[in-house]
Motif scaffolding. Structure first.
Motif, PDB file in Angstrom:
ATOM      1  N   UNK A   1       7.867  -6.095   8.833  1.00  0.00           N
ATOM      2  CA  UNK A   1       6.924  -6.730   8.018  1.00  0.00           C
ATOM      3  C   UNK A   1       6.675  -6.154   6.605  1.00  0.00           C
ATOM      4  N   UNK A   2       6.139  -7.585   5.987  1.00  0.00           N
ATOM      5  CA  UNK A   2       6.036  -7.271   4.160  1.00  0.00           C
ATOM      6  C   UNK A   2       4.443  -7.714   4.095  1.00  0.00           C
ATOM      7  N   UNK A   3       4.505  -7.571   2.533  1.00  0.00           N
ATOM      8  CA  UNK A   3       3.398  -6.996   2.049  1.00  0.00           C
ATOM      9  C   UNK A   3       2.759  -7.934   0.972  1.00  0.00           C
TER      10      UNK A   3
ATOM     11  N   UNK B   1       4.269  -2.096   7.109  1.00  0.00           N
ATOM     12  CA  UNK B   1       5.062  -2.877   5.723  1.00  0.00           C
ATOM     13  C   UNK B   1       4.078  -1.760   4.662  1.00  0.00           C
ATOM     14  N   UNK B   2       2.716  -1.188   5.173  1.00  0.00           N
ATOM     15  CA  UNK B   2       2.032   0.227   4.145  1.00  0.00           C
ATOM     16  C   UNK B   2       3.677   1.267   3.836  1.00  0.00           C
ATOM     17  N   UNK B   3       4.047   1.651   5.222  1.00  0.00           N
ATOM     18  CA  UNK B   3       5.121   2.346   4.672  1.00  0.00           C
ATOM     19  C   UNK B   3       6.234   2.365   4.123  1.00  0.00           C
ATOM     20  N   UNK B   4       6.562   0.613   4.406  1.00  0.00           N
ATOM     21  CA  UNK B   4       7.206   0.728   3.426  1.00  0.00           C
ATOM     22  C   UNK B   4       7.564  -0.239   2.164  1.00  0.00           C
TER      23      UNK B   4
ATOM     24  N   UNK C   1      -1.005   1.564  -0.306  1.00  0.00           N
ATOM     25  CA  UNK C   1      -1.376   0.819   0.482  1.00  0.00           C
ATOM     26  C   UNK C   1      -2.750   1.034   0.883  1.00  0.00           C
ATOM     27  N   UNK C   2      -2.877   2.696   1.706  1.00  0.00           N
ATOM     28  CA  UNK C   2      -3.732   3.332   2.101  1.00  0.00           C
ATOM     29  C   UNK C   2      -4.769   3.884   1.439  1.00  0.00           C
ATOM     30  N   UNK C   3      -4.226   4.222   0.092  1.00  0.00           N
ATOM     31  CA  UNK C   3      -4.861   4.577  -0.693  1.00  0.00           C
ATOM     32  C   UNK C   3      -5.770   3.983  -1.429  1.00  0.00           C
TER      33      UNK C   3
END
Length: 200
Positions: free
Chosen positions: A25-27, A75-78, A87-89
């Motif tokens: 996954x990518x963001x 995506x968020x972790x990477x 991205x979570x925050x």
């Protein structure tokens, strides 16, 4: 407002066999620039021997791991690991784009890549890991302009192909990243999402 036809044609395509293949996954992350425009975040991959995409422009992301609950979590972790962008925050999830197929590093086995779109509302600082050489914010209007589109010669065993690309200040955006960019631009034209976010 976009027509219903446009909205239907831009629904993300989910590959039916994606759960049986390796996943990544990518963001695609955009933010409001100081001049009032919108910028999209790219990374330049670190230059490493044996990496077929060494030095290429890309979106932050990577392979899904067993601890990832969903591809979006990947995506968020990477993104956090590669750039320090949380991205979570500080990200506002906007959309899921269509699955694309590539091959795994150093293998010819197929891998499904899923792009996720976020609006960034956090600090501008980044913290790069060993996989990333630098980050580059590129104006979305520049990426969308027809006069900035080009062709990149790409050698294959069957001959040289002229791949569509966008060149920006010595950087070249092509391949999967270019395909994702085109769908993002079409999605924004349909939903006016980026324009709306600037006016909030």
């Amino acid at each position: 407002m976009a027509s219903k036809h446009w909205a239907n044609s831009l629904r993300p395509h989910k590959l039916p066999l994606r759960r049986r293949l390796a996943r990544a996954s990518v963001a695609l992350i955009y933010r409001q620039a100081d001049d009032g425009g919108v910028e999209l975040l790219f990374i330049q991959r670190a230059r490493r021997e044996g990496d077929p995409w060494s030095g290429d422009m890309a979106f932050p992301g990577g392979r899904m791991q067993p601890e990832d609950a969903t591809p979006r979590a990947t995506a968020e972790r990477e993104t956090l690991e590669e750039t320090g962008v949380d991205l979570v925050r500080h990200g506002r999830f906007q959309a899921r784009l269509s699955d694309l197929v590539t091959r795994q590093h150093s293998r010819w086995r197929p891998m499904v890549v899923t792009p996720y779109v976020y609006e960034w509302r956090g600090p501008q600082s980044v913290l790069l890991n060993h996989e990333v050489e630098q980050t580059v914010w590129v104006p979305l209007n520049y990426l969308a302009a027809r006069e900035n589109q080009s062709r990149l010669p790409w050698r294959t065993p069957f001959g040289t192909l002229k791949m569509p690309c966008c060149r920006y200040q010595g950087y070249c955006i092509w391949g999967l990243s270019y395909s994702m960019l085109q769908e993002l631009l079409a999605w924004d034209r349909s939903h006016n999402a980026v324009t709306t976010s600037k006016q909030e």
